[in-house]
Design a protein around this motif. Structure first.
Motif, PDB file in Angstrom:
ATOM      1  N   GLN A 278       0.823  -1.219   0.000  1.00  0.00           N
ATOM      2  CA  GLN A 278       0.000   0.000   0.000  1.00  0.00           C
ATOM      3  C   GLN A 278       0.858   1.272   0.000  1.00  0.00           C
ATOM      4  O   GLN A 278       1.986   1.246   0.469  1.00  0.00           O
ATOM      5  CB  GLN A 278      -0.897   0.024   1.242  1.00  0.00           C
ATOM      6  CG  GLN A 278      -1.698  -1.241   1.450  1.00  0.00           C
ATOM      7  CD  GLN A 278      -2.880  -1.322   0.509  1.00  0.00           C
ATOM      8  OE1 GLN A 278      -3.814  -0.557   0.617  1.00  0.00           O
ATOM      9  NE2 GLN A 278      -2.824  -2.244  -0.427  1.00  0.00           N
ATOM     10  N   CYS A 279       0.273   2.363  -0.489  1.00  0.00           N
ATOM     11  CA  CYS A 279       1.027   3.613  -0.530  1.00  0.00           C
ATOM     12  C   CYS A 279       0.948   4.339   0.812  1.00  0.00           C
ATOM     13  O   CYS A 279       0.125   4.012   1.653  1.00  0.00           O
ATOM     14  CB  CYS A 279       0.523   4.525  -1.635  1.00  0.00           C
ATOM     15  SG  CYS A 279      -0.869   5.548  -1.171  1.00  0.00           S
ATOM     16  N   ALA A 280       1.819   5.337   0.983  1.00  0.00           N
ATOM     17  CA  ALA A 280       1.832   6.108   2.226  1.00  0.00           C
ATOM     18  C   ALA A 280       1.581   7.578   1.923  1.00  0.00           C
ATOM     19  O   ALA A 280       2.052   8.452   2.610  1.00  0.00           O
ATOM     20  CB  ALA A 280       3.172   5.922   2.927  1.00  0.00           C
ATOM     21  N   ASN A 281       0.817   7.823   0.835  1.00  0.00           N
ATOM     22  CA  ASN A 281       0.540   9.203   0.440  1.00  0.00           C
ATOM     23  C   ASN A 281      -0.902   9.564   0.779  1.00  0.00           C
ATOM     24  O   ASN A 281      -1.705   8.708   1.146  1.00  0.00           O
ATOM     25  CB  ASN A 281       0.748   9.373  -1.066  1.00  0.00           C
ATOM     26  CG  ASN A 281       2.122   8.930  -1.516  1.00  0.00           C
ATOM     27  OD1 ASN A 281       3.103   9.164  -0.831  1.00  0.00           O
ATOM     28  ND2 ASN A 281       2.188   8.273  -2.660  1.00  0.00           N
ATOM     29  N   GLU A 282      -1.217  10.810   0.618  1.00  0.00           N
ATOM     30  CA  GLU A 282      -2.600  11.300   0.776  1.00  0.00           C
ATOM     31  C   GLU A 282      -2.887  12.225  -0.406  1.00  0.00           C
ATOM     32  O   GLU A 282      -3.158  13.408  -0.217  1.00  0.00           O
ATOM     33  CB  GLU A 282      -2.736  12.074   2.089  1.00  0.00           C
ATOM     34  CG  GLU A 282      -3.298  11.316   3.283  1.00  0.00           C
ATOM     35  CD  GLU A 282      -4.570  10.540   2.998  1.00  0.00           C
ATOM     36  OE1 GLU A 282      -5.430  11.057   2.251  1.00  0.00           O
ATOM     37  OE2 GLU A 282      -4.693   9.419   3.507  1.00  0.00           O
ATOM     38  N   CYS A 283      -2.787  11.690  -1.606  1.00  0.00           N
ATOM     39  CA  CYS A 283      -2.926  12.552  -2.791  1.00  0.00           C
ATOM     40  C   CYS A 283      -4.270  13.283  -2.784  1.00  0.00           C
ATOM     41  O   CYS A 283      -5.303  12.685  -2.477  1.00  0.00           O
ATOM     42  CB  CYS A 283      -2.806  11.721  -4.059  1.00  0.00           C
ATOM     43  SG  CYS A 283      -1.202  10.944  -4.248  1.00  0.00           S
ATOM     44  N   LEU A 284      -4.215  14.543  -3.163  1.00  0.00           N
ATOM     45  CA  LEU A 284      -5.438  15.351  -3.224  1.00  0.00           C
ATOM     46  C   LEU A 284      -6.490  14.678  -4.089  1.00  0.00           C
ATOM     47  O   LEU A 284      -7.670  14.687  -3.791  1.00  0.00           O
ATOM     48  CB  LEU A 284      -5.145  16.705  -3.890  1.00  0.00           C
ATOM     49  CG  LEU A 284      -4.343  17.763  -3.164  1.00  0.00           C
ATOM     50  CD1 LEU A 284      -4.328  19.037  -3.999  1.00  0.00           C
ATOM     51  CD2 LEU A 284      -4.967  18.031  -1.824  1.00  0.00           C
ATOM     52  N   PHE A 285      -6.012  14.102  -5.197  1.00  0.00           N
ATOM     53  CA  PHE A 285      -6.945  13.604  -6.225  1.00  0.00           C
ATOM     54  C   PHE A 285      -7.131  12.103  -6.155  1.00  0.00           C
ATOM     55  O   PHE A 285      -7.631  11.501  -7.089  1.00  0.00           O
ATOM     56  CB  PHE A 285      -6.400  13.972  -7.615  1.00  0.00           C
ATOM     57  CG  PHE A 285      -4.967  13.565  -7.789  1.00  0.00           C
ATOM     58  CD1 PHE A 285      -4.630  12.250  -8.054  1.00  0.00           C
ATOM     59  CD2 PHE A 285      -3.944  14.492  -7.650  1.00  0.00           C
ATOM     60  CE1 PHE A 285      -3.312  11.864  -8.176  1.00  0.00           C
ATOM     61  CE2 PHE A 285      -2.617  14.121  -7.775  1.00  0.00           C
ATOM     62  CZ  PHE A 285      -2.301  12.798  -8.032  1.00  0.00           C
ATOM     63  N   CYS A 286      -6.699  11.481  -5.051  1.00  0.00           N
ATOM     64  CA  CYS A 286      -6.710  10.010  -5.025  1.00  0.00           C
ATOM     65  C   CYS A 286      -8.090   9.470  -5.409  1.00  0.00           C
ATOM     66  O   CYS A 286      -9.109   9.895  -4.867  1.00  0.00           O
ATOM     67  CB  CYS A 286      -6.326   9.499  -3.647  1.00  0.00           C
ATOM     68  SG  CYS A 286      -6.326   7.702  -3.614  1.00  0.00           S
ATOM     69  N   PHE A 287      -8.085   8.519  -6.346  1.00  0.00           N
ATOM     70  CA  PHE A 287      -9.351   7.946  -6.824  1.00  0.00           C
ATOM     71  C   PHE A 287     -10.111   7.264  -5.691  1.00  0.00           C
ATOM     72  O   PHE A 287     -11.325   7.165  -5.728  1.00  0.00           O
ATOM     73  CB  PHE A 287      -9.087   6.952  -7.966  1.00  0.00           C
ATOM     74  CG  PHE A 287      -8.100   5.883  -7.588  1.00  0.00           C
ATOM     75  CD1 PHE A 287      -6.740   6.081  -7.797  1.00  0.00           C
ATOM     76  CD2 PHE A 287      -8.520   4.718  -6.989  1.00  0.00           C
ATOM     77  CE1 PHE A 287      -5.826   5.113  -7.418  1.00  0.00           C
ATOM     78  CE2 PHE A 287      -7.601   3.748  -6.601  1.00  0.00           C
ATOM     79  CZ  PHE A 287      -6.248   3.952  -6.817  1.00  0.00           C
TER      80      PHE A 287
ATOM     81  N   VAL B  65      -8.208  -0.046  -2.786  1.00  0.00           N
ATOM     82  CA  VAL B  65      -6.818  -0.484  -2.583  1.00  0.00           C
ATOM     83  C   VAL B  65      -5.873   0.589  -3.116  1.00  0.00           C
ATOM     84  O   VAL B  65      -5.892   0.920  -4.294  1.00  0.00           O
ATOM     85  CB  VAL B  65      -6.544  -1.832  -3.300  1.00  0.00           C
ATOM     86  CG1 VAL B  65      -5.066  -2.206  -3.184  1.00  0.00           C
ATOM     87  CG2 VAL B  65      -7.418  -2.926  -2.708  1.00  0.00           C
ATOM     88  N   ARG B  66      -5.057   1.132  -2.219  1.00  0.00           N
ATOM     89  CA  ARG B  66      -4.105   2.178  -2.622  1.00  0.00           C
ATOM     90  C   ARG B  66      -2.762   1.515  -2.897  1.00  0.00           C
ATOM     91  O   ARG B  66      -1.849   1.588  -2.085  1.00  0.00           O
ATOM     92  CB  ARG B  66      -3.961   3.207  -1.512  1.00  0.00           C
ATOM     93  CG  ARG B  66      -5.235   3.944  -1.187  1.00  0.00           C
ATOM     94  CD  ARG B  66      -4.960   4.989  -0.137  1.00  0.00           C
ATOM     95  NE  ARG B  66      -6.143   5.786   0.126  1.00  0.00           N
ATOM     96  CZ  ARG B  66      -6.106   7.059   0.488  1.00  0.00           C
ATOM     97  NH1 ARG B  66      -4.951   7.678   0.631  1.00  0.00           N
ATOM     98  NH2 ARG B  66      -7.214   7.709   0.737  1.00  0.00           N
ATOM     99  N   ASP B  67      -2.655   0.865  -4.037  1.00  0.00           N
ATOM    100  CA  ASP B  67      -1.426   0.110  -4.268  1.00  0.00           C
ATOM    101  C   ASP B  67      -0.274   1.013  -4.703  1.00  0.00           C
ATOM    102  O   ASP B  67      -0.467   2.026  -5.371  1.00  0.00           O
ATOM    103  CB  ASP B  67      -1.674  -1.030  -5.271  1.00  0.00           C
ATOM    104  CG  ASP B  67      -1.795  -0.538  -6.687  1.00  0.00           C
ATOM    105  OD1 ASP B  67      -2.909  -0.176  -7.087  1.00  0.00           O
ATOM    106  OD2 ASP B  67      -0.774  -0.503  -7.388  1.00  0.00           O
TER     107      ASP B  67
END
Ligand code: SF4
Length: 450
Positions: free
Chosen positions: A99-108, A122-124
């Motif tokens: 899993q990723c460790a980001n918090e993208c503004l635009f995350c789907f 799933v934030r792969d």
């Protein structure tokens, strides 16, 4: 305010080794009496973490010692000899994405309704899946072990979501601090090791467009041919992602981006001999501008990201149509509806109309709205069962073709949980999932679709 990711990179808890899920009868695997449910723990004393490790550690080896934990719990050590390149006949469990460790503004993931299929959350962020399937990673939390693995096992190419080479802008978009956002060291290690990189930019109006985009393309192009291409795709917003920092993409915005990037492409063509920066099809379609020619895309380096998919489809469609004409085929028996998203419908409709005129078929194209995700979601693959049912009155003929991406890869279930047979009952017609690339072949086949 920036949002900072506080979660560490998470690797899902996993059992030792890799599980065999199928063994081909009479294969080498069957000969050494391994069965589904057995786990291969080591190959020639080296630990196996997944099927990529198994592939890598067995490649070129003819004498092997496998440490196996049998399904029964017994531990076996199997010594074997095989011919060079002889296949084991094993199918293995799928890789569980890290899993990723980001918090993208635009995350789907933020744009999903609560009841959407679990896999959509799933934030792969997995360099193995990047190599295998072209999934993008951000490299913000890549570990030394992962880096070494890419280099040692030649997991090339890697697909990297760069978004902006301006570190502050990247940090803002990804919701991480500047230190994590700066991946210059990681990129250089990959490139110095000869790993091919394809970059991606998710273009967010007012954040990483205009001068930021200009700098990003030029910075990345300065690494050509080590960085092979950059795909620029537009931000997509559903009605659930209402972050006030994001501005929806408009047709005017898309037109401006085309103008800007066309000029950069011209300069790059003169300098490095390729367009390098390629815009997603959606940008042209939303701007109402023509899709570039075949030569614009080279060898379609990022087609899976929706970059050149329309051009490739049109080419393929034309080739199939020519073949059908040469064979004197007729399609009078084909009377049905092809369902797609509102974005692609205007591309497909004229092609199908020409097909009808040439071959006597009676096919229609229904571009239907995505009411489940809402917002500006207009791609075919995100349509749901509910969307299909609400477009019932626009469906005619004896059958319905839908994009196969509407279904789970291993089950006939749509994104809203509706089963294919429920939809068929609701529409009262047979519904066939079809891949876009397969469409001409399916239409020209003599298979009865009704
Ligand atoms: S967009 Fe990708 S990298 Fe960003 S938070 Fe979502 S899954 Fe993670």
């Amino acid at each position: 305010m920036y949002e900072f990711a506080v979660t560490p990179a998470v690797t899902n808890i996993r059992r030792r080794g890799v599980e065999i899920t199928e063994v081909t009868p009479e294969s080498l695997g069957a000969e050494i009496e391994l069965e589904p449910g057995d786990r291969i723990i080591k190959v020639n004393g080296r630990v196996v973490r997944d099927y990529l490790d198994f592939r890598f550690q067995t490649a070129g080896e003819t004498e092997l010692v496998l440490d196996v934990r049998k399904k029964s719990g017994e531990d076996w050590q199997v010594e074997l000899e095989r011919d060079e390149g002889e296949d084991f006949g094993f199918t293995f469990e799928q890789i569980v994405p890290r899993q990723c460790a980001n918090e993208c503004l635009f995350c789907f993931c933020k744009g999903n309704p609560d009841d959407a299929r679990k896999s959509l959350f799933v934030r792969d962020e997995d360099v193995r899946l990047s190599f295998l399937y072209g999934n993008y990673t951000t490299l913000t939390s890549i570990t030394e072990d992962e880096m070494q693995r890419i280099i040692e096992q030649r997991l090339s190419p890697q697909y990297v979501s760069v978004h902006a080479t301006d570190v502050k802008v990247r940090a803002y978009l990804l919701g991480v601090d500047n230190k994590r956002a700066d991946i210059s060291t990681q990129m250089n290690r990959l490139l110095d090791a000869g790993i091919e990189v394809h970059a991606q930019v998710v273009l967010c109006p007012g954040i990483n467009d205009e001068e930021v985009l200009h700098k990003t393309i030029n910075d990345l192009a300065s690494e050509f041919p080590r960085i092979t291409s950059v795909a620029i795709v537009p931000l997509g917003l559903t009605r659930y992602n209402t972050d006030a920092r994001l501005t929806a993409v408009t047709p005017e915005f898309c037109s401006r981006v085309i103008d800007q990037v066309s000029k950069i492409q011209e300069t790059l063509r003169a300098r490095i001999g390729t367009n390098f920066a390629l815009l997603g099809d959606e940008i042209y379609l939303r701007a109402g501008k023509p899709i570039p020619s075949r030569s614009h895309y080279g060898d379609y380096p990022q087609i899976e990201d929706g970059v050149g998919m329309v051009r490739s489809f049109k080419e393929q469609f034309a080739a199939t149509t020519r073949r059908m004409q040469r064979r004197g085929m007729q399609l009078e028996h084909q009377r049905g509806t092809i369902v797609t998203g509102t974005l692609f419908a205007p591309v497909l409709r004229p092609l199908i109309e020409r097909l009808n005129a040439k071959f006597g078929s009676a096919l229609s194209v229904a571009g239907i709205d995505n009411t489940y995700f809402g917002g500006d979601v207009s791609v075919a693959g995100l349509l749901t069962g509910q969307d299909l049912l609400s477009a019932r009155e626009r469906i005619s003929g004896d059958f319905v073709l839908i994009p196969k991406q509407m279904l789970k890869s291993d089950e006939d279930v749509m994104l809203d949980g509706m089963k294919l047979d429920q939809v068929q009952k609701g529409i009262r017609l047979p519904v066939h999932p079809v891949g876009l690339a397969d469409l001409p072949r399916v239409l020209s086949s003599r298979i009865a679709l009704n």
